[in-house]
Design a protein around this motif. Structure first.
Motif, mmCIF file in Angstrom:
data_model
loop_
_atom_site.group_PDB
_atom_site.id
_atom_site.type_symbol
_atom_site.label_atom_id
_atom_site.label_comp_id
_atom_site.label_asym_id
_atom_site.label_seq_id
_atom_site.Cartn_x
_atom_site.Cartn_y
_atom_site.Cartn_z
ATOM 1 N N UNK A 95 0.848 -1.090 0.090
ATOM 2 C CA UNK A 95 0.103 0.135 0.095
ATOM 3 C C UNK A 95 0.959 1.203 -0.030
ATOM 4 N N UNK A 96 1.733 1.234 0.838
ATOM 5 C CA UNK A 96 2.701 2.205 0.921
ATOM 6 C C UNK A 96 3.469 2.735 -0.217
ATOM 7 N N UNK A 97 4.140 1.490 -1.050
ATOM 8 C CA UNK A 97 5.012 1.769 -2.095
ATOM 9 C C UNK A 97 4.258 2.044 -3.416
ATOM 10 N N UNK A 98 3.142 1.064 -3.551
ATOM 11 C CA UNK A 98 2.481 1.086 -4.645
ATOM 12 C C UNK A 98 1.257 1.961 -4.848
ATOM 13 N N UNK A 99 0.578 2.087 -3.835
ATOM 14 C CA UNK A 99 -0.672 3.163 -3.826
ATOM 15 C C UNK A 99 -0.492 4.491 -3.395
ATOM 16 N N UNK A 108 1.539 8.733 4.618
ATOM 17 C CA UNK A 108 0.725 7.678 5.110
ATOM 18 C C UNK A 108 0.194 7.828 6.461
ATOM 19 N N UNK A 109 0.778 8.384 7.370
ATOM 20 C CA UNK A 109 0.408 8.607 8.812
ATOM 21 C C UNK A 109 -1.163 9.369 8.514
ATOM 22 N N UNK A 110 -1.212 10.375 7.725
ATOM 23 C CA UNK A 110 -2.406 10.888 7.551
ATOM 24 C C UNK A 110 -3.576 10.209 7.018
ATOM 25 N N UNK A 111 -3.019 9.216 5.909
ATOM 26 C CA UNK A 111 -4.003 8.345 5.349
ATOM 27 C C UNK A 111 -4.558 7.302 6.445
ATOM 28 N N UNK A 112 -3.555 6.631 7.120
ATOM 29 C CA UNK A 112 -4.097 5.783 7.981
ATOM 30 C C UNK A 112 -5.044 6.113 9.010
ATOM 31 N N UNK A 113 -4.958 7.462 9.405
ATOM 32 C CA UNK A 113 -5.890 8.249 10.230
ATOM 33 C C UNK A 113 -7.308 8.419 9.724
ATOM 34 N N UNK A 114 -7.071 9.211 8.404
ATOM 35 C CA UNK A 114 -8.281 9.722 7.833
ATOM 36 C C UNK A 114 -9.243 8.707 7.292
ATOM 37 N N UNK A 115 -8.589 7.276 6.995
ATOM 38 C CA UNK A 115 -9.309 6.250 6.248
ATOM 39 C C UNK A 115 -9.755 5.309 7.302
ATOM 40 N N UNK A 116 -11.013 5.083 7.824
ATOM 41 C CA UNK A 116 -11.379 4.146 8.827
ATOM 42 C C UNK A 116 -10.875 2.946 8.456
ATOM 43 N N UNK A 117 -11.126 2.234 7.230
ATOM 44 C CA UNK A 117 -10.645 1.020 6.933
ATOM 45 C C UNK A 117 -8.958 0.753 7.124
ATOM 46 N N UNK A 119 -7.373 2.542 9.223
ATOM 47 C CA UNK A 119 -7.175 2.778 10.739
ATOM 48 C C UNK A 119 -7.032 1.329 11.263
ATOM 49 N N UNK A 120 -8.023 0.377 10.745
ATOM 50 C CA UNK A 120 -8.560 -0.969 11.272
ATOM 51 C C UNK A 120 -7.315 -1.527 11.248
ATOM 52 N N UNK A 121 -6.633 -1.534 9.880
ATOM 53 C CA UNK A 121 -5.502 -2.421 9.100
ATOM 54 C C UNK A 121 -4.461 -2.068 9.952
ATOM 55 N N UNK A 122 -4.146 -0.905 10.370
ATOM 56 C CA UNK A 122 -2.726 -0.395 10.924
ATOM 57 C C UNK A 122 -2.674 -0.904 12.527
ATOM 58 N N UNK A 123 -4.077 -0.806 13.084
ATOM 59 C CA UNK A 123 -4.349 -1.134 14.335
ATOM 60 C C UNK A 123 -3.865 -2.924 14.365
ATOM 61 N N UNK A 124 -4.292 -3.455 13.357
ATOM 62 C CA UNK A 124 -4.173 -4.930 13.353
ATOM 63 C C UNK A 124 -2.834 -5.515 13.215
ATOM 64 N N UNK A 125 -2.055 -4.451 12.228
ATOM 65 C CA UNK A 125 -0.727 -4.728 12.167
ATOM 66 C C UNK A 125 0.009 -4.463 13.385
#
Length: 199
Positions: A95-99, A108-117, A119-125
């Protein structure tokens, strides 16, 4: 008949191949232009599904070992968890490199926070990362009872990741629904354990 230690060793070899060969195929498929017009999305979904498969397999081990009376199967659980984290890391990296692209990694940080899905993914990671770091016998001895409490957070990952998958697809297809149902089934199978942790 119970599995022997030697058979478990061979089973581990098979599981390692199950984790490694799809990566080799992924590299080959990408180099051959096998994917659709949006290869970045295809790779993200493929790596995410692989992580989810290993997660579900790791959750299956304990009840399977108990009901099938194969206690040595437990020895494969850590291996499955490590492959789950490896594929989850590939998923995040893709996601980070290709998207986003190398030039936009600062977003990346703002994307992970602003998009709920996301956020769920990074919490899981992050949870998987913590579980991987503490998956050794040394960590288990060091943490004592806290080790089990920490590793029970895998149940939270089993809840969040199917939601992350369902939320990430623009058009609902059978695959994310199937994975969600499988996760729900495994959690229901381990209801007593899950309820004990939740309380």
């Amino acid at each position: 008949m119970r599995l022997t230690a030697k058979q478990i060793t061979w089973l581990k070899v098979i599981l390692h191949l199950a984790g490694l060969l799809p990566f080799i195929w992924l590299f080959w498929a990408a180099s051959q232009g096998y994917f659709s017009a949006d290869p970045a999305k295809d790779i993200q979904h493929f790596t995410g599904r692989m992580a989810l498969k290993f997660l579900l397999a790791s959750l299956l081990i304990s009840p399977l070992a108990r009901y099938a009376k194969q206690p040595l199967l437990i020895r494969t659980r850590r291996l499955l968890g490590l492959w789950c984290f490896a594929w989850a890391t590939l998923h995040l990296t893709s996601y980070a490199l290709l998207e986003l692209g190398i030039n936009n990694l600062a977003l990346l940080g703002s994307e992970l926070i602003s998009r709920p899905y996301l956020t769920l993914g990074i919490v899981s990671w992050v949870i998987l990362f913590a579980l991987t770091l503490t998956s050794t016998q040394y960590a288990q001895r060091k943490l004592g009872r806290r080790w089990q409490f920490l590793h029970n957070f895998v149940y939270l990952v089993a809840i969040l990741t199917p939601i992350h998958y369902l939320w990430s697809v623009k058009i609902l297809s059978p695959q994310p629904v199937i994975y969600a149902l499988l996760a729900l089934g495994l959690l229901a199978w381990r209801y007593k354990k899950f309820r004990q942790w939740w309380r």
